[in-house]
Design a protein around this motif. Structure first.
Motif, PDB file in Angstrom:
ATOM      1  N   LEU A 190       4.860   1.296   9.363  1.00  0.00           N
ATOM      2  CA  LEU A 190       4.359   0.080   9.996  1.00  0.00           C
ATOM      3  C   LEU A 190       3.360  -0.614   9.077  1.00  0.00           C
ATOM      4  CD1 LEU A 190       3.814   1.402  13.630  1.00  0.00           C
ATOM      5  CD2 LEU A 190       5.655  -0.077  12.828  1.00  0.00           C
ATOM      6  N   ASP A 191       3.438  -1.944   9.036  1.00  0.00           N
ATOM      7  CA  ASP A 191       2.593  -2.719   8.139  1.00  0.00           C
ATOM      8  C   ASP A 191       1.111  -2.488   8.428  1.00  0.00           C
ATOM      9  OD1 ASP A 191       4.842  -3.706   6.990  1.00  0.00           O
ATOM     10  OD2 ASP A 191       4.761  -5.661   7.978  1.00  0.00           O
ATOM     11  N   LEU A 192       0.335  -2.522   7.375  1.00  0.00           N
ATOM     12  CA  LEU A 192      -1.118  -2.421   7.479  1.00  0.00           C
ATOM     13  C   LEU A 192      -1.680  -3.836   7.328  1.00  0.00           C
ATOM     14  CD1 LEU A 192      -3.447  -0.385   7.774  1.00  0.00           C
ATOM     15  CD2 LEU A 192      -3.550  -0.282   5.283  1.00  0.00           C
ATOM     16  N   GLY A 193      -1.861  -4.520   8.447  1.00  0.00           N
ATOM     17  CA  GLY A 193      -2.223  -5.926   8.383  1.00  0.00           C
ATOM     18  C   GLY A 193      -1.053  -6.732   7.851  1.00  0.00           C
ATOM     19  N   CYS A 194      -1.286  -7.467   6.773  1.00  0.00           N
ATOM     20  CA  CYS A 194      -0.220  -8.239   6.130  1.00  0.00           C
ATOM     21  C   CYS A 194       0.430  -7.479   4.976  1.00  0.00           C
ATOM     22  CB  CYS A 194      -0.776  -9.569   5.618  1.00  0.00           C
ATOM     23  SG  CYS A 194      -1.367 -10.677   6.915  1.00  0.00           S
ATOM     24  N   ALA A 195      -0.016  -6.267   4.713  1.00  0.00           N
ATOM     25  CA  ALA A 195       0.500  -5.489   3.587  1.00  0.00           C
ATOM     26  C   ALA A 195       1.595  -4.538   4.051  1.00  0.00           C
ATOM     27  CB  ALA A 195      -0.633  -4.701   2.934  1.00  0.00           C
ATOM     28  N   ARG A 196       2.627  -4.405   3.242  1.00  0.00           N
ATOM     29  CA  ARG A 196       3.653  -3.398   3.498  1.00  0.00           C
ATOM     30  C   ARG A 196       3.074  -2.021   3.189  1.00  0.00           C
ATOM     31  NH1 ARG A 196       9.258  -5.693   2.925  1.00  0.00           N
ATOM     32  NH2 ARG A 196       8.991  -7.923   2.573  1.00  0.00           N
ATOM     33  N   LEU A 197       3.436  -1.055   3.996  1.00  0.00           N
ATOM     34  CA  LEU A 197       2.911   0.304   3.818  1.00  0.00           C
ATOM     35  C   LEU A 197       4.073   1.248   3.557  1.00  0.00           C
ATOM     36  CD1 LEU A 197       0.453   2.194   3.886  1.00  0.00           C
ATOM     37  CD2 LEU A 197       0.856   2.492   6.328  1.00  0.00           C
ATOM     38  N   LEU A 198       3.999   1.997   2.478  1.00  0.00           N
ATOM     39  CA  LEU A 198       5.044   2.932   2.088  1.00  0.00           C
ATOM     40  C   LEU A 198       4.469   4.338   1.993  1.00  0.00           C
ATOM     41  CD1 LEU A 198       6.675   0.889  -0.836  1.00  0.00           C
ATOM     42  CD2 LEU A 198       7.374   0.923   1.559  1.00  0.00           C
ATOM     43  N   LEU A 199       5.216   5.315   2.506  1.00  0.00           N
ATOM     44  CA  LEU A 199       4.877   6.726   2.315  1.00  0.00           C
ATOM     45  C   LEU A 199       5.712   7.254   1.153  1.00  0.00           C
ATOM     46  CD1 LEU A 199       4.751   8.064   5.988  1.00  0.00           C
ATOM     47  CD2 LEU A 199       2.968   6.924   4.659  1.00  0.00           C
ATOM     48  N   GLU A 200       5.089   7.973   0.263  1.00  0.00           N
ATOM     49  CA  GLU A 200       5.739   8.410  -0.977  1.00  0.00           C
ATOM     50  C   GLU A 200       5.766   9.931  -1.057  1.00  0.00           C
ATOM     51  OE1 GLU A 200       5.241   6.523  -5.231  1.00  0.00           O
ATOM     52  OE2 GLU A 200       3.700   8.062  -4.955  1.00  0.00           O
ATOM     53  N   TYR A 201       6.945  10.464  -1.428  1.00  0.00           N
ATOM     54  CA  TYR A 201       7.089  11.918  -1.516  1.00  0.00           C
ATOM     55  C   TYR A 201       8.367  12.230  -2.286  1.00  0.00           C
ATOM     56  CZ  TYR A 201       7.893  16.740   0.089  1.00  0.00           C
ATOM     57  OH  TYR A 201       8.127  18.091   0.163  1.00  0.00           O
ATOM     58  N   ALA A 202       8.342  13.318  -3.035  1.00  0.00           N
ATOM     59  CA  ALA A 202       9.527  13.803  -3.742  1.00  0.00           C
ATOM     60  C   ALA A 202      10.063  15.015  -2.992  1.00  0.00           C
ATOM     61  CB  ALA A 202       9.171  14.169  -5.184  1.00  0.00           C
ATOM     62  N   PRO A 203      11.043  14.845  -2.106  1.00  0.00           N
ATOM     63  CA  PRO A 203      11.487  15.955  -1.262  1.00  0.00           C
ATOM     64  C   PRO A 203      12.347  16.955  -2.037  1.00  0.00           C
ATOM     65  CG  PRO A 203      12.856  14.041  -0.876  1.00  0.00           C
ATOM     66  CD  PRO A 203      11.774  13.600  -1.830  1.00  0.00           C
ATOM     67  N   VAL A 223       0.868  -1.183   0.000  1.00  0.00           N
ATOM     68  CA  VAL A 223       0.000   0.000   0.000  1.00  0.00           C
ATOM     69  C   VAL A 223       0.902   1.229   0.000  1.00  0.00           C
ATOM     70  CG1 VAL A 223      -1.783   1.283   1.213  1.00  0.00           C
ATOM     71  CG2 VAL A 223      -1.806  -1.225   1.250  1.00  0.00           C
ATOM     72  N   THR A 224       0.759   2.071  -1.029  1.00  0.00           N
ATOM     73  CA  THR A 224       1.566   3.286  -1.160  1.00  0.00           C
ATOM     74  C   THR A 224       0.686   4.503  -0.913  1.00  0.00           C
ATOM     75  OG1 THR A 224       2.977   2.194  -2.795  1.00  0.00           O
ATOM     76  CG2 THR A 224       3.107   4.592  -2.655  1.00  0.00           C
ATOM     77  N   VAL A 225       1.097   5.328   0.043  1.00  0.00           N
ATOM     78  CA  VAL A 225       0.319   6.510   0.414  1.00  0.00           C
ATOM     79  C   VAL A 225       1.129   7.764   0.054  1.00  0.00           C
ATOM     80  CG1 VAL A 225      -0.849   7.746   2.262  1.00  0.00           C
ATOM     81  CG2 VAL A 225      -0.730   5.245   2.317  1.00  0.00           C
ATOM     82  N   PRO A 226       0.717   8.527  -0.955  1.00  0.00           N
ATOM     83  CA  PRO A 226       1.401   9.792  -1.264  1.00  0.00           C
ATOM     84  C   PRO A 226       1.157  10.814  -0.148  1.00  0.00           C
ATOM     85  CG  PRO A 226       0.107   9.006  -3.134  1.00  0.00           C
ATOM     86  CD  PRO A 226      -0.320   8.207  -1.940  1.00  0.00           C
ATOM     87  N   VAL A 227       2.220  11.440   0.294  1.00  0.00           N
ATOM     88  CA  VAL A 227       2.127  12.427   1.368  1.00  0.00           C
ATOM     89  C   VAL A 227       3.019  13.617   1.033  1.00  0.00           C
ATOM     90  CG1 VAL A 227       1.622  10.707   3.165  1.00  0.00           C
ATOM     91  CG2 VAL A 227       3.987  11.312   2.664  1.00  0.00           C
TER      92      VAL A 227
END
Length: 275
Positions: free
Chosen positions: A71-84, A36-40
């Motif tokens: 931190l994982d979301l259930g069994c899924a890997r969770l990534l925060l995405e951003y172009a700094p 799961v990729t979350v743009p922030v």
């Protein structure tokens, strides 16, 4: 199809309040696992801060998209995405801008690193690596970054105000690899450690202290090693040398076992033993 609001998503993922969250994407990694990729992005007021000092800098340029493991979301890997962006700081020059969710030069979020560090206190590195699904070589640097933050929060006077300290050596690897550890009994925390054991290593601790810091020490606990006595006598002659309770109980138990064995053998020899 029902959706979740950005505010609810931030609270659910325990993300900092000063960031903007966009619609997440769900995909798969190379091993077929769910990602799961979350743009922030930070709030506009926090986008151009130097990662070293936290002050605002002049925008310099933009880097490519980066991802931070959360931190994982259930069994899924969770990534925060951003172009700094990179900013030009008056004090530190051109540097990557600070992000609220991660430490400088880290590929993991603060929450992720906090959990890795906590697990490392209670489990071996191989277990932490398997549970958190990261390379085992990454566990050490993560723990170092968390420890550096804790020291910064506690202030620079880690050795200031030492009154009652304890010293002991502990085995940390097969093949008789030892580490000397010094603890502050009053505050209940480790203040110094170094690979190896013996008088030469313990001397390094006292040589790190200033004269005033040595003079504040009143009690030194440890086992019955003579090298502890010699170092304390040389560097802290005013301190009282005390044997710690763990070793006293251990020695007393060993002595009791020897006496019990001796009495039993004598009873068997004289025919007084009873079942």
């Amino acid at each position: 199809m029902p959706t979740i609001s950005a505010g609810a998503l931030k609270r659910m993922l325990s993300l900092p309040s000063n960031i903007v969250v966009r619609k997440p994407r769900i995909g798969e990694d190379t091993h077929g696992g769910t990602v799961v990729t979350v743009p922030v992005r930070p709030y506009a007021n926090d986008m151009d801060r130097c990662a070293k000092c936290g002050r605002h800098g002049r925008p310099y340029d933009w880097l490519g998209t980066r991802r931070w493991r959360h931190l994982d979301l259930g069994c899924a890997r969770l990534l925060l995405e951003y172009a700094p962006p990179r900013v030009a700081c008056r004090e530190h020059g051109v540097t990557v801008a600070m992000v609220p969710w991660a430490r400088r030069k880290s590929a993991y979020t603060r929450d992720f690193e906090q959990q890795v560090a906590w697990l490392s206190v209670h489990a071996p590195r191989s277990a932490v690596s398997a549970l958190m699904r990261i390379d085992w070589k990454s566990v050490g640097p993560v723990c170092k970054r968390v420890a550096d933050d804790l020291r910064a929060e506690q202030g620079g006077g880690l050795f200031d105000g030492l009154r009652s300290i304890g010293v002991d050596e502990t085995s940390y690897r097969k093949g008789h690899r030892y580490m000397t550890v010094v603890v502050d009994h009053d505050r209940g925390r480790v203040v110094w450690m170094h690979e190896g054991h013996g008088e030469g290593v313990f001397r390094l601790f006292f040589e790190t202290l200033t004269e005033a810091q040595r003079a504040s020490i009143r009690v030194v606990t440890g086992d019955g090693a003579r090298w502890i006595d010699s170092c304390v006598g040389e560097f802290c002659p005013q301190a009282e040398r005390i044997l710690d309770g763990f070793h006293i109980v251990s020695w007393a138990t060993d002595a009791l076992d020897k006496v019990r064995t001796m009495v039993w053998r004598e009873a068997r020899r004289t025919g007084e033993a009873r079942k």
